[in-house]
Design a protein around this motif. Structure first.
Motif, PDB file in Angstrom:
ATOM      1  N   LEU A 114      29.453 -12.682   8.704  1.00 13.52           N
ATOM      2  CA  LEU A 114      30.431 -13.622   8.172  1.00 13.52           C
ATOM      3  C   LEU A 114      29.902 -14.408   6.975  1.00 13.52           C
ATOM      4  CD1 LEU A 114      31.639 -15.082  11.588  1.00 13.52           C
ATOM      5  CD2 LEU A 114      32.757 -13.303  10.230  1.00 13.52           C
ATOM      6  N   LYS A 115      30.854 -14.880   6.171  1.00 15.95           N
ATOM      7  CA  LYS A 115      30.521 -15.659   4.983  1.00 15.95           C
ATOM      8  C   LYS A 115      31.478 -16.844   4.900  1.00 15.95           C
ATOM      9  CE  LYS A 115      30.142 -15.101  -0.062  1.00 15.95           C
ATOM     10  NZ  LYS A 115      30.325 -14.125  -1.174  1.00 15.95           N
ATOM     11  N   GLY A 116      30.928 -18.031   4.622  1.00 14.96           N
ATOM     12  CA  GLY A 116      31.789 -19.201   4.526  1.00 14.96           C
ATOM     13  C   GLY A 116      31.048 -20.407   3.985  1.00 14.96           C
ATOM     14  N   LYS A 117      31.815 -21.433   3.635  1.00 14.92           N
ATOM     15  CA  LYS A 117      31.262 -22.665   3.078  1.00 14.92           C
ATOM     16  C   LYS A 117      31.073 -23.694   4.184  1.00 14.92           C
ATOM     17  CE  LYS A 117      32.103 -26.115  -0.559  1.00 14.92           C
ATOM     18  NZ  LYS A 117      33.039 -26.547  -1.623  1.00 14.92           N
ATOM     19  N   VAL A 118      29.880 -24.283   4.229  1.00 15.40           N
ATOM     20  CA  VAL A 118      29.539 -25.240   5.273  1.00 15.40           C
ATOM     21  C   VAL A 118      30.277 -26.560   5.053  1.00 15.40           C
ATOM     22  CG1 VAL A 118      27.679 -26.570   6.344  1.00 15.40           C
ATOM     23  CG2 VAL A 118      27.272 -24.211   5.622  1.00 15.40           C
ATOM     24  N   GLY A 119      30.931 -27.036   6.107  1.00 13.59           N
ATOM     25  CA  GLY A 119      31.633 -28.314   6.041  1.00 13.59           C
ATOM     26  C   GLY A 119      30.796 -29.456   6.580  1.00 13.59           C
ATOM     27  N   SER A 120      30.013 -29.172   7.638  1.00 15.60           N
ATOM     28  CA  SER A 120      29.181 -30.216   8.222  1.00 15.60           C
ATOM     29  C   SER A 120      28.046 -29.602   9.025  1.00 15.60           C
ATOM     30  CB  SER A 120      30.011 -31.132   9.131  1.00 15.60           C
ATOM     31  OG  SER A 120      30.490 -30.414  10.256  1.00 15.60           O
ATOM     32  N   VAL A 121      26.978 -30.398   9.180  1.00 16.95           N
ATOM     33  CA  VAL A 121      25.835 -30.005  10.005  1.00 16.95           C
ATOM     34  C   VAL A 121      25.512 -31.176  10.925  1.00 16.95           C
ATOM     35  CG1 VAL A 121      23.427 -29.278  10.063  1.00 16.95           C
ATOM     36  CG2 VAL A 121      24.898 -28.542   8.180  1.00 16.95           C
ATOM     37  N   LYS A 122      25.573 -30.942  12.223  1.00 16.96           N
ATOM     38  CA  LYS A 122      25.302 -31.988  13.200  1.00 16.96           C
ATOM     39  C   LYS A 122      24.030 -31.657  13.962  1.00 16.96           C
ATOM     40  CE  LYS A 122      27.307 -34.318  17.236  1.00 16.96           C
ATOM     41  NZ  LYS A 122      28.471 -34.346  18.171  1.00 16.96           N
ATOM     42  N   SER A 123      23.054 -32.575  13.885  1.00 13.07           N
ATOM     43  CA  SER A 123      21.774 -32.368  14.562  1.00 13.07           C
ATOM     44  C   SER A 123      21.774 -33.035  15.928  1.00 13.07           C
ATOM     45  CB  SER A 123      20.637 -32.926  13.710  1.00 13.07           C
ATOM     46  OG  SER A 123      20.588 -32.276  12.451  1.00 13.07           O
ATOM     47  N   GLY A 124      20.986 -32.471  16.840  1.00 16.45           N
ATOM     48  CA  GLY A 124      20.880 -33.013  18.188  1.00 16.45           C
ATOM     49  C   GLY A 124      20.107 -32.030  19.041  1.00 16.45           C
ATOM     50  N   ILE A 128      24.635 -27.937  15.256  1.00 16.79           N
ATOM     51  CA  ILE A 128      25.944 -27.291  15.104  1.00 16.79           C
ATOM     52  C   ILE A 128      26.342 -27.268  13.635  1.00 16.79           C
ATOM     53  CG2 ILE A 128      28.377 -27.341  15.742  1.00 16.79           C
ATOM     54  CD1 ILE A 128      27.585 -28.870  18.260  1.00 16.79           C
ATOM     55  N   ILE A 129      26.615 -26.085  13.121  1.00 21.81           N
ATOM     56  CA  ILE A 129      27.081 -25.917  11.745  1.00 21.81           C
ATOM     57  C   ILE A 129      28.555 -25.540  11.785  1.00 21.81           C
ATOM     58  CG2 ILE A 129      26.789 -24.631   9.583  1.00 21.81           C
ATOM     59  CD1 ILE A 129      23.911 -24.057  10.449  1.00 21.81           C
ATOM     60  N   LYS A 130      29.396 -26.334  11.102  1.00 20.41           N
ATOM     61  CA  LYS A 130      30.825 -26.050  11.036  1.00 20.41           C
ATOM     62  C   LYS A 130      31.211 -25.681   9.603  1.00 20.41           C
ATOM     63  CE  LYS A 130      32.165 -29.075  14.880  1.00 20.41           C
ATOM     64  NZ  LYS A 130      33.039 -30.195  15.309  1.00 20.41           N
ATOM     65  N   PHE A 131      32.273 -24.900   9.477  1.00 19.71           N
ATOM     66  CA  PHE A 131      32.708 -24.407   8.178  1.00 19.71           C
ATOM     67  C   PHE A 131      34.059 -24.998   7.790  1.00 19.71           C
ATOM     68  CE2 PHE A 131      29.587 -21.539   9.766  1.00 19.71           C
ATOM     69  CZ  PHE A 131      28.865 -21.155   8.655  1.00 19.71           C
ATOM     70  N   VAL A 132      34.320 -25.058   6.488  1.00 18.39           N
ATOM     71  CA  VAL A 132      35.534 -25.711   5.998  1.00 18.39           C
ATOM     72  C   VAL A 132      36.793 -24.892   6.263  1.00 18.39           C
ATOM     73  CG1 VAL A 132      34.287 -26.973   4.199  1.00 18.39           C
ATOM     74  CG2 VAL A 132      35.248 -24.725   3.673  1.00 18.39           C
ATOM     75  N   LYS A 157      25.152 -28.591   3.848  1.00 13.75           N
ATOM     76  CA  LYS A 157      26.544 -28.982   3.604  1.00 13.75           C
ATOM     77  C   LYS A 157      26.978 -28.566   2.197  1.00 13.75           C
ATOM     78  CE  LYS A 157      29.733 -32.906   4.009  1.00 13.75           C
ATOM     79  NZ  LYS A 157      30.497 -32.599   2.794  1.00 13.75           N
ATOM     80  N   ASP A 158      28.153 -27.971   2.121  1.00 10.27           N
ATOM     81  CA  ASP A 158      28.770 -27.486   0.879  1.00 10.27           C
ATOM     82  C   ASP A 158      28.126 -26.218   0.329  1.00 10.27           C
ATOM     83  OD1 ASP A 158      30.647 -29.567   0.808  1.00 10.27           O
ATOM     84  OD2 ASP A 158      29.247 -30.904  -0.207  1.00 10.27           O
ATOM     85  N   ILE A 186      21.339 -18.027   2.650  1.00 11.90           N
ATOM     86  CA  ILE A 186      21.982 -19.014   1.783  1.00 11.90           C
ATOM     87  C   ILE A 186      22.283 -18.349   0.449  1.00 11.90           C
ATOM     88  CG2 ILE A 186      21.751 -21.269   0.688  1.00 11.90           C
ATOM     89  CD1 ILE A 186      19.626 -21.932   2.805  1.00 11.90           C
ATOM     90  N   ILE A 187      23.563 -18.335   0.063  1.00  9.07           N
ATOM     91  CA  ILE A 187      23.960 -17.682  -1.176  1.00  9.07           C
ATOM     92  C   ILE A 187      23.648 -18.598  -2.368  1.00  9.07           C
ATOM     93  CG2 ILE A 187      25.852 -16.594  -2.440  1.00  9.07           C
ATOM     94  CD1 ILE A 187      25.091 -15.232   0.206  1.00  9.07           C
ATOM     95  N   PRO A 188      22.841 -18.132  -3.339  1.00  7.39           N
ATOM     96  CA  PRO A 188      22.575 -18.938  -4.536  1.00  7.39           C
ATOM     97  C   PRO A 188      23.879 -19.264  -5.264  1.00  7.39           C
ATOM     98  CG  PRO A 188      21.061 -17.081  -4.401  1.00  7.39           C
ATOM     99  CD  PRO A 188      22.112 -16.860  -3.348  1.00  7.39           C
ATOM    100  N   ILE A 189      23.970 -20.459  -5.802  1.00  8.73           N
ATOM    101  CA  ILE A 189      25.198 -20.907  -6.470  1.00  8.73           C
ATOM    102  C   ILE A 189      25.601 -19.970  -7.600  1.00  8.73           C
ATOM    103  CG2 ILE A 189      26.216 -22.764  -7.860  1.00  8.73           C
ATOM    104  CD1 ILE A 189      24.563 -24.725  -6.193  1.00  8.73           C
ATOM    105  N   ASN A 190      24.623 -19.453  -8.346  1.00 12.58           N
ATOM    106  CA  ASN A 190      24.952 -18.582  -9.483  1.00 12.58           C
ATOM    107  C   ASN A 190      25.421 -17.197  -9.067  1.00 12.58           C
ATOM    108  OD1 ASN A 190      22.557 -17.544  -8.569  1.00 12.58           O
ATOM    109  ND2 ASN A 190      21.451 -17.736 -10.496  1.00 12.58           N
ATOM    110  N   LYS A 191      25.425 -16.904  -7.747  1.00 14.24           N
ATOM    111  CA  LYS A 191      25.900 -15.607  -7.271  1.00 14.24           C
ATOM    112  C   LYS A 191      27.273 -15.692  -6.630  1.00 14.24           C
ATOM    113  CE  LYS A 191      21.567 -13.107  -6.698  1.00 14.24           C
ATOM    114  NZ  LYS A 191      20.744 -12.262  -5.792  1.00 14.24           N
ATOM    115  N   ILE A 192      27.885 -16.884  -6.640  1.00 15.95           N
ATOM    116  CA  ILE A 192      29.246 -17.027  -6.123  1.00 15.95           C
ATOM    117  C   ILE A 192      30.201 -16.594  -7.221  1.00 15.95           C
ATOM    118  CG2 ILE A 192      30.955 -18.623  -5.200  1.00 15.95           C
ATOM    119  CD1 ILE A 192      28.640 -20.381  -4.257  1.00 15.95           C
ATOM    120  N   LYS A 193      30.963 -15.553  -6.972  1.00 10.90           N
ATOM    121  CA  LYS A 193      31.797 -14.950  -8.011  1.00 10.90           C
ATOM    122  C   LYS A 193      33.058 -15.760  -8.275  1.00 10.90           C
ATOM    123  CE  LYS A 193      30.258 -10.245  -7.011  1.00 10.90           C
ATOM    124  NZ  LYS A 193      30.702  -8.868  -6.639  1.00 10.90           N
TER     125      LYS A 193
END
Length: 208
Positions: A114-124, A128-132, A157-158, A186-193
């Motif tokens: 899967l591929k997606g943009k991270v919305g939040s990261v909750k530590s404990g 838990i990593i959630k996506f937008v 995040k983001d 982690i996808i490098p920013i310059n590789k997001i089409k």
């Protein structure tokens, strides 16, 4: 450390072992047996060929890192990516290709990429990593968290991620547990089409 595909992969494995008269060398990791009493070992042929790497590079198997037996996890992931880039054998199937989080069927379970943009990261106790654009949660237990120290989970995040593993449903939630960093990219920013528009002049819009 890897999961063999049924059918053709098993046939080629048997042919390979038969060619060497079923003579192999076993290299054990931290555990010699799993909870089902199955032997856990890296299998080498007399010519020093690692059978797991051979199967992964040919596209007959998938990696499945399970702590604490991670001695060759990174090597196995590199071998797997050789086959993924070439889209050979099991990687030709639509079910094994990378999907956007939002595109995944709500009924889908089992192995996913899967591929997606991270919305939040909750530590404990469990990170838990959630996506937008999806209700899928990525979870990392405290026992596996030390393997991810170099990743910088709190800074995700983001960022756009690729993750892979076995998707499960629990209490109406879809959860993918990560046990090793090789399951996360982690996808490098310059590789997001950028999205292409042929007739309109618009600001650059990035798809994730």
């Amino acid at each position: 450390d890897f999961c063999l595909s049924r059918g053709l992969g098993d046939v080629y494995k048997r042919q390979l072992l038969k060619k060497h008269n079923y003579r192999v060398l076993l290299k054990y990791g931290k555990e010699r047996k799993d909870r089902y009493k199955r032997i856990l070992a890296h299998v080498f042929l007399p010519d020093k060929t690692n059978v797991s790497i051979w199967l992964l590079e040919k596209g007959f198997a998938k990696t499945l890192p399970i702590p604490p037996n991670l001695g060759l996890a990174d090597c196995y992931k590199q071998a797997e990516r050789v086959a993924q880039r070439q889209e050979i054998k099991i990687w030709r199937f639509k079910s094994n290709k990378v999907k956007q989080m939002a595109e995944l069927s709500t009924r889908r379970k089992g192995y996913v990429r899967l591929k997606g943009k991270v919305g939040s990261v909750k530590s404990g106790k469990i990170t838990i990593i959630k996506f937008v654009d999806s209700n899928i949660q990525i979870k990392i237990t405290s026992s596996n968290l030390p393997y991810f120290e170099k990743i910088g989970l709190d800074k995700l995040k983001d960022r756009v991620l690729k993750v892979e593993g076995f998707l499960k449903k629990r209490n109406r939630k879809r959860i993918l547990y990560l046990s090793h960093p090789s399951q996360l990219e982690i996808i490098p920013i310059n590789k997001i089409k950028p999205v292409s528009y042929t007739h309109l002049t618009l600001p650059t819009i990035y798809s994730v």
